[in-house]
Design a protein around this motif. Structure first.
Motif, PDB file in Angstrom:
ATOM      1  N   LEU A   1       0.811  -1.212   0.000  1.00 16.85           N
ATOM      2  CA  LEU A   1       0.000   0.000   0.000  1.00 16.85           C
ATOM      3  C   LEU A   1       0.846   1.264   0.000  1.00 16.85           C
ATOM      4  CD1 LEU A   1      -2.582  -1.144   2.679  1.00 16.85           C
ATOM      5  CD2 LEU A   1      -3.108  -0.672   0.288  1.00 16.85           C
ATOM      6  N   ARG A   2       2.011   1.193   0.629  1.00 14.55           N
ATOM      7  CA  ARG A   2       2.877   2.372   0.768  1.00 14.55           C
ATOM      8  C   ARG A   2       4.016   2.422  -0.251  1.00 14.55           C
ATOM      9  NH1 ARG A   2       3.519   2.306   7.347  1.00 14.55           N
ATOM     10  NH2 ARG A   2       1.514   3.300   7.843  1.00 14.55           N
ATOM     11  N   ASP A   3       4.011   1.533  -1.224  1.00 18.30           N
ATOM     12  CA  ASP A   3       5.055   1.519  -2.248  1.00 18.30           C
ATOM     13  C   ASP A   3       5.085   2.876  -2.955  1.00 18.30           C
ATOM     14  OD1 ASP A   3       5.900   1.010  -5.250  1.00 18.30           O
ATOM     15  OD2 ASP A   3       6.725  -0.642  -4.051  1.00 18.30           O
ATOM     16  N   PRO A   4       6.276   3.399  -3.255  1.00 23.29           N
ATOM     17  CA  PRO A   4       6.371   4.735  -3.870  1.00 23.29           C
ATOM     18  C   PRO A   4       5.671   4.866  -5.221  1.00 23.29           C
ATOM     19  CG  PRO A   4       8.535   3.973  -3.141  1.00 23.29           C
ATOM     20  CD  PRO A   4       7.590   2.843  -2.951  1.00 23.29           C
ATOM     21  N   SER A   5       5.435   3.767  -5.919  1.00 16.60           N
ATOM     22  CA  SER A   5       4.768   3.845  -7.218  1.00 16.60           C
ATOM     23  C   SER A   5       3.250   3.956  -7.096  1.00 16.60           C
ATOM     24  CB  SER A   5       5.120   2.617  -8.064  1.00 16.60           C
ATOM     25  OG  SER A   5       4.597   1.443  -7.481  1.00 16.60           O
ATOM     26  N   VAL A   6       2.710   3.713  -5.911  1.00 16.66           N
ATOM     27  CA  VAL A   6       1.255   3.756  -5.723  1.00 16.66           C
ATOM     28  C   VAL A   6       0.794   5.201  -5.669  1.00 16.66           C
ATOM     29  CG1 VAL A   6      -0.643   3.185  -4.159  1.00 16.66           C
ATOM     30  CG2 VAL A   6       1.182   1.519  -4.573  1.00 16.66           C
ATOM     31  N   ARG A   7      -0.158   5.539  -6.539  1.00 17.40           N
ATOM     32  CA  ARG A   7      -0.684   6.902  -6.614  1.00 17.40           C
ATOM     33  C   ARG A   7      -2.079   7.032  -6.005  1.00 17.40           C
ATOM     34  NH1 ARG A   7       3.927   6.863  -8.394  1.00 17.40           N
ATOM     35  NH2 ARG A   7       4.722   8.177 -10.060  1.00 17.40           N
ATOM     36  N   ALA A   8      -2.769   5.896  -5.839  1.00 18.28           N
ATOM     37  CA  ALA A   8      -4.110   5.896  -5.245  1.00 18.28           C
ATOM     38  C   ALA A   8      -4.439   4.479  -4.803  1.00 18.28           C
ATOM     39  CB  ALA A   8      -5.151   6.390  -6.242  1.00 18.28           C
ATOM     40  N   VAL A   9      -5.378   4.383  -3.863  1.00 14.80           N
ATOM     41  CA  VAL A   9      -5.870   3.082  -3.399  1.00 14.80           C
ATOM     42  C   VAL A   9      -7.383   3.096  -3.501  1.00 14.80           C
ATOM     43  CG1 VAL A   9      -5.981   1.439  -1.491  1.00 14.80           C
ATOM     44  CG2 VAL A   9      -3.932   2.851  -1.781  1.00 14.80           C
ATOM     45  N   ILE A  10      -7.924   2.094  -4.181  1.00 12.21           N
ATOM     46  CA  ILE A  10      -9.372   1.894  -4.229  1.00 12.21           C
ATOM     47  C   ILE A  10      -9.696   0.843  -3.173  1.00 12.21           C
ATOM     48  CG2 ILE A  10     -11.292   0.987  -5.591  1.00 12.21           C
ATOM     49  CD1 ILE A  10      -9.839   2.032  -8.098  1.00 12.21           C
TER      50      ILE A  10
END
Length: 149
Positions: free
Chosen positions: A59-68
């Motif tokens: 969830l906190r990976d730097p590539s993640v821009r949003a979480v649904i």
């Protein structure tokens, strides 16, 4: 020395229980067909909080821009996730549940009343709408395209 390019944007699609899978998959497939990478975190509801905690590195990976986050019943998971991540959370109430779930209205109201900052809520069972919003959060349409997922 030049720095390496940033990783391509990615969206995490999470769901509380297996009954939320159809809505979560609608969101995930919409994003994948739009060219975004998707990481799925399924069956990670608040009834077993250790499962979402175990997913924190993803969830906190730097590539993640949003979480649904798709959830029925009490709809608490989006607030929990929003308290753990720094990116926008798109909350999707699902129409599953029993008792006083009222076809997803109970989860919808919980999500609309979230005290965690950074939660946006789409309508009940609206996986496509969640994907469209996450697509925009990810900046995927900012390269000169028409902005459509």
């Amino acid at each position: 020395s030049s720095e390496p390019p940033p990783p391509p944007p990615r969206v995490v699609v999470a769901c509380a229980g297996t009954t939320d899978l159809p809505v979560a998959e609608e969101a995930a497939l919409t994003l994948e067909h739009s060219g975004l990478s998707v990481d799925r975190v399924y069956d990670a509801g608040v009834a077993g909080l250790h499962r979402i905690v175990n997913a924190l590195p993803r969830l906190r990976d730097p590539s993640v821009r949003a979480v649904i986050v798709c959830a029925g019943m009490d709809g608490a998971l989006p607030s929990v996730v929003a308290g753990l991540v720094a990116v926008p959370v798109v909350a999707v109430p699902t129409s599953v549940g029993y008792g006083a779930a009222f076809g997803g209205v109970s989860a919808l109201l919980t999500m609309l009343n979230s005290c965690a900052p950074g939660v946006g809520v789409v309508n009940i069972d609206n996986g496509f709408g969640a994907a469209a919003l996450a697509f925009k959060f990810a900046g995927a349409g900012a390269t000169g395209g028409d902005g459509d997922p």
